[in-house]
Design a protein around this motif. Structure first.
Motif, PDB file in Angstrom:
ATOM      1  N   ALA A  19       0.947  -1.072  -0.024  1.00 28.15           N
ATOM      2  CA  ALA A  19       0.087   0.071   0.056  1.00 28.15           C
ATOM      3  C   ALA A  19       1.106   1.204  -0.027  1.00 28.15           C
ATOM      4  O   ALA A  19       0.570   2.146  -0.646  1.00 28.15           O
ATOM      5  CB  ALA A  19      -0.993   0.027   1.347  1.00 28.15           C
ATOM      6  N   ARG A  20       1.941   1.328   0.670  1.00 26.31           N
ATOM      7  CA  ARG A  20       2.777   2.283   0.814  1.00 26.31           C
ATOM      8  C   ARG A  20       3.674   2.572  -0.590  1.00 26.31           C
ATOM      9  O   ARG A  20       3.544   3.690  -0.929  1.00 26.31           O
ATOM     10  CB  ARG A  20       4.105   1.975   1.931  1.00 26.31           C
ATOM     11  CG  ARG A  20       3.628   2.481   3.358  1.00 26.31           C
ATOM     12  CD  ARG A  20       4.755   2.079   4.223  1.00 26.31           C
ATOM     13  NE  ARG A  20       4.473   2.356   5.534  1.00 26.31           N
ATOM     14  CZ  ARG A  20       5.445   2.363   6.568  1.00 26.31           C
ATOM     15  NH1 ARG A  20       6.738   1.863   6.419  1.00 26.31           N
ATOM     16  NH2 ARG A  20       5.055   2.606   7.552  1.00 26.31           N
ATOM     17  N   GLY A  21       4.017   1.595  -1.230  1.00 26.17           N
ATOM     18  CA  GLY A  21       4.650   1.569  -2.415  1.00 26.17           C
ATOM     19  C   GLY A  21       3.723   1.875  -3.672  1.00 26.17           C
ATOM     20  O   GLY A  21       4.159   2.535  -4.608  1.00 26.17           O
ATOM     21  N   MET A  22       2.410   1.442  -3.675  1.00 30.18           N
ATOM     22  CA  MET A  22       1.608   1.581  -4.631  1.00 30.18           C
ATOM     23  C   MET A  22       0.788   2.621  -4.498  1.00 30.18           C
ATOM     24  O   MET A  22       0.191   3.115  -5.698  1.00 30.18           O
ATOM     25  CB  MET A  22       0.854   0.212  -5.034  1.00 30.18           C
ATOM     26  CG  MET A  22       1.990  -1.051  -5.355  1.00 30.18           C
ATOM     27  SD  MET A  22       1.077  -2.531  -5.813  1.00 30.18           S
ATOM     28  CE  MET A  22       2.077  -3.413  -6.715  1.00 30.18           C
ATOM     29  N   LEU A  23       0.201   2.920  -3.578  1.00 28.84           N
ATOM     30  CA  LEU A  23      -1.016   3.750  -3.546  1.00 28.84           C
ATOM     31  C   LEU A  23      -0.905   4.962  -2.835  1.00 28.84           C
ATOM     32  O   LEU A  23      -1.776   6.004  -3.168  1.00 28.84           O
ATOM     33  CB  LEU A  23      -1.929   3.125  -2.392  1.00 28.84           C
ATOM     34  CG  LEU A  23      -2.426   1.653  -2.894  1.00 28.84           C
ATOM     35  CD1 LEU A  23      -3.448   1.101  -1.781  1.00 28.84           C
ATOM     36  CD2 LEU A  23      -3.187   1.660  -4.381  1.00 28.84           C
ATOM     37  N   LYS A  24       0.200   5.533  -2.464  1.00 23.40           N
ATOM     38  CA  LYS A  24       0.607   6.887  -2.009  1.00 23.40           C
ATOM     39  C   LYS A  24       0.913   7.695  -3.108  1.00 23.40           C
ATOM     40  O   LYS A  24       1.891   7.323  -3.928  1.00 23.40           O
ATOM     41  CB  LYS A  24       2.019   6.698  -1.023  1.00 23.40           C
ATOM     42  CG  LYS A  24       1.852   8.132  -0.098  1.00 23.40           C
ATOM     43  CD  LYS A  24       2.905   7.814   0.840  1.00 23.40           C
ATOM     44  CE  LYS A  24       3.026   8.759   1.945  1.00 23.40           C
ATOM     45  NZ  LYS A  24       3.899   8.485   2.919  1.00 23.40           N
ATOM     46  N   THR A  25       0.468   8.870  -3.153  1.00 24.71           N
ATOM     47  CA  THR A  25       0.446   9.854  -4.072  1.00 24.71           C
ATOM     48  C   THR A  25       0.736  11.172  -3.368  1.00 24.71           C
ATOM     49  O   THR A  25      -0.174  11.812  -2.714  1.00 24.71           O
ATOM     50  CB  THR A  25      -0.955  10.019  -4.883  1.00 24.71           C
ATOM     51  OG1 THR A  25      -1.043   8.716  -5.583  1.00 24.71           O
ATOM     52  CG2 THR A  25      -0.330  11.034  -6.151  1.00 24.71           C
ATOM     53  N   GLN A  26       1.799  11.859  -3.537  1.00 26.03           N
ATOM     54  CA  GLN A  26       2.253  13.231  -3.100  1.00 26.03           C
ATOM     55  C   GLN A  26       1.871  13.314  -1.634  1.00 26.03           C
ATOM     56  O   GLN A  26       1.186  14.259  -1.009  1.00 26.03           O
ATOM     57  CB  GLN A  26       1.333  14.242  -4.007  1.00 26.03           C
ATOM     58  CG  GLN A  26       1.766  14.260  -5.394  1.00 26.03           C
ATOM     59  CD  GLN A  26       1.006  15.737  -5.863  1.00 26.03           C
ATOM     60  OE1 GLN A  26      -0.042  15.975  -5.698  1.00 26.03           O
ATOM     61  NE2 GLN A  26       1.378  15.740  -7.431  1.00 26.03           N
ATOM     62  N   GLY A  27       2.349  12.235  -1.071  1.00 24.92           N
ATOM     63  CA  GLY A  27       2.297  12.308   0.277  1.00 24.92           C
ATOM     64  C   GLY A  27       0.952  11.888   1.056  1.00 24.92           C
ATOM     65  O   GLY A  27       0.966  11.856   2.298  1.00 24.92           O
ATOM     66  N   GLU A  28      -0.155  11.466   0.449  1.00 22.84           N
ATOM     67  CA  GLU A  28      -1.089  10.950   0.988  1.00 22.84           C
ATOM     68  C   GLU A  28      -1.680   9.815   0.047  1.00 22.84           C
ATOM     69  O   GLU A  28      -1.319   9.424  -0.968  1.00 22.84           O
ATOM     70  CB  GLU A  28      -2.162  12.091   1.187  1.00 22.84           C
ATOM     71  CG  GLU A  28      -2.571  12.862  -0.097  1.00 22.84           C
ATOM     72  CD  GLU A  28      -3.502  14.024  -0.059  1.00 22.84           C
ATOM     73  OE1 GLU A  28      -2.937  14.861   0.823  1.00 22.84           O
ATOM     74  OE2 GLU A  28      -4.494  14.131  -0.435  1.00 22.84           O
ATOM     75  N   TYR A  29      -2.902   9.307   0.793  1.00 27.98           N
ATOM     76  CA  TYR A  29      -3.465   8.156   0.155  1.00 27.98           C
ATOM     77  C   TYR A  29      -5.011   8.727  -0.367  1.00 27.98           C
ATOM     78  O   TYR A  29      -5.699   9.072   0.454  1.00 27.98           O
ATOM     79  CB  TYR A  29      -3.762   7.063   1.006  1.00 27.98           C
ATOM     80  CG  TYR A  29      -2.554   6.546   1.413  1.00 27.98           C
ATOM     81  CD1 TYR A  29      -1.727   5.636   0.765  1.00 27.98           C
ATOM     82  CD2 TYR A  29      -1.808   7.002   2.599  1.00 27.98           C
ATOM     83  CE1 TYR A  29      -0.629   5.076   1.135  1.00 27.98           C
ATOM     84  CE2 TYR A  29      -0.537   6.663   2.918  1.00 27.98           C
ATOM     85  CZ  TYR A  29       0.268   5.712   2.143  1.00 27.98           C
ATOM     86  OH  TYR A  29       1.314   5.198   2.515  1.00 27.98           O
ATOM     87  N   PRO A  30      -4.952   9.212  -1.634  1.00 28.15           N
ATOM     88  CA  PRO A  30      -6.246   9.896  -2.192  1.00 28.15           C
ATOM     89  C   PRO A  30      -7.342   8.969  -2.513  1.00 28.15           C
ATOM     90  O   PRO A  30      -7.805   8.997  -3.646  1.00 28.15           O
ATOM     91  CB  PRO A  30      -5.653  10.637  -3.119  1.00 28.15           C
ATOM     92  CG  PRO A  30      -4.710   9.700  -4.043  1.00 28.15           C
ATOM     93  CD  PRO A  30      -3.945   9.229  -2.664  1.00 28.15           C
ATOM     94  N   PHE A  31      -7.990   8.293  -1.565  1.00 33.37           N
ATOM     95  CA  PHE A  31      -9.150   7.508  -1.973  1.00 33.37           C
ATOM     96  C   PHE A  31     -10.242   7.744  -1.109  1.00 33.37           C
ATOM     97  O   PHE A  31     -10.058   8.279   0.209  1.00 33.37           O
ATOM     98  CB  PHE A  31      -8.582   6.013  -1.553  1.00 33.37           C
ATOM     99  CG  PHE A  31      -7.587   5.566  -2.359  1.00 33.37           C
ATOM    100  CD1 PHE A  31      -8.217   4.882  -3.495  1.00 33.37           C
ATOM    101  CD2 PHE A  31      -6.363   5.440  -2.023  1.00 33.37           C
ATOM    102  CE1 PHE A  31      -7.095   4.213  -4.219  1.00 33.37           C
ATOM    103  CE2 PHE A  31      -5.357   4.840  -2.914  1.00 33.37           C
ATOM    104  CZ  PHE A  31      -5.823   4.641  -3.909  1.00 33.37           C
ATOM    105  N   THR A  32     -11.409   7.808  -1.489  1.00 34.48           N
ATOM    106  CA  THR A  32     -12.465   8.185  -0.826  1.00 34.48           C
ATOM    107  C   THR A  32     -13.336   7.266   0.388  1.00 34.48           C
ATOM    108  O   THR A  32     -13.740   7.589   1.241  1.00 34.48           O
ATOM    109  CB  THR A  32     -13.991   8.411  -1.855  1.00 34.48           C
ATOM    110  OG1 THR A  32     -14.247   7.106  -2.435  1.00 34.48           O
ATOM    111  CG2 THR A  32     -13.618   9.681  -2.424  1.00 34.48           C
TER     112      THR A  32
END
Length: 192
Positions: free
Chosen positions: A57-70
């Protein structure tokens, strides 16, 4: 006149019944031993799976320092879609759609969800939720994984713990199984 006597013999002799009783006990012990080994194997697999899910999750889902999911359903489905789920885990649904779900070795749902941490307005962290965890596995997973550098908080069936958890504390918070089904929910939170 000759008298004949008839002997009535039972179906099984006492010796044969004794042998059958020993065989029955051996079968029960063998089944029990296999069950214990299976449970330990599942526990070890799931501890590795939590660590792998956090890393992926850290490697694949983090974008610009956050996890932009609803929500957790979207984050979980995306991790499945990107191939970030260990091969030993059960995936339910179509991986390609981004809506698939994950199940653990105890048939409980596993959810990866964005988390707002340390008073931030954005989703700077995430959680990995494990449902249907048996009591013995709950205690071991909570104590072993709470000491990990990747996991900062662990919620055990609704009680939040920050930092490492002692076996005594986990033992008090993990609930007994309902028959052979685990009822504990563990939530592992990462703030990176």
């Amino acid at each position: 006149m000759k008298k004949t006597s008839t002997l009535h013999q039972g179906f099984l002799s006492l010796e044969a019944m004794g042998v059958l009783a020993i065989i029955a006990v051996a079968i029960v012990l063998a089944v029990s031993a296999v069950s214990i080994l299976f449970n330990k194997s599942t526990l070890n697999d799931e501890m590795s799976n939590v660590q792998a899910l956090v890393t992926q999750a850290r490697g694949m889902l983090k974008t610009q320092g956050e996890y932009p999911f609803t929500n957790g359903a979207k984050m979980t489905g995306t991790l499945v879609q990107f191939g970030g789920v260990p091969g030993s885990m059960t995936i339910n649904g179509d991986k390609a759609t981004g809506a698939a779900k994950i199940a653990n070795g105890w048939s409980g749902e596993v959810i990866i969800a964005p988390e707002k941490i340390q008073g931030s307005a954005n989703n700077k962290g995430f959680s990995v939720t494990y449902k249907n965890v048996p009591q013995d596995a709950c205690v071991i997973m909570a104590t072993k994984l709470s000491g990990s550098a990747m996991i900062h908080e662990v919620s055990i069936s609704g009680t939040n713990n920050i930092g490492a958890i002692t076996a005594e504390k986990a033992g008090a918070q993990c609930k007994p199984d309902n028959g052979s089904v685990g009822v504990n929910t563990l939530i592992f939170k990462s703030n990176n």
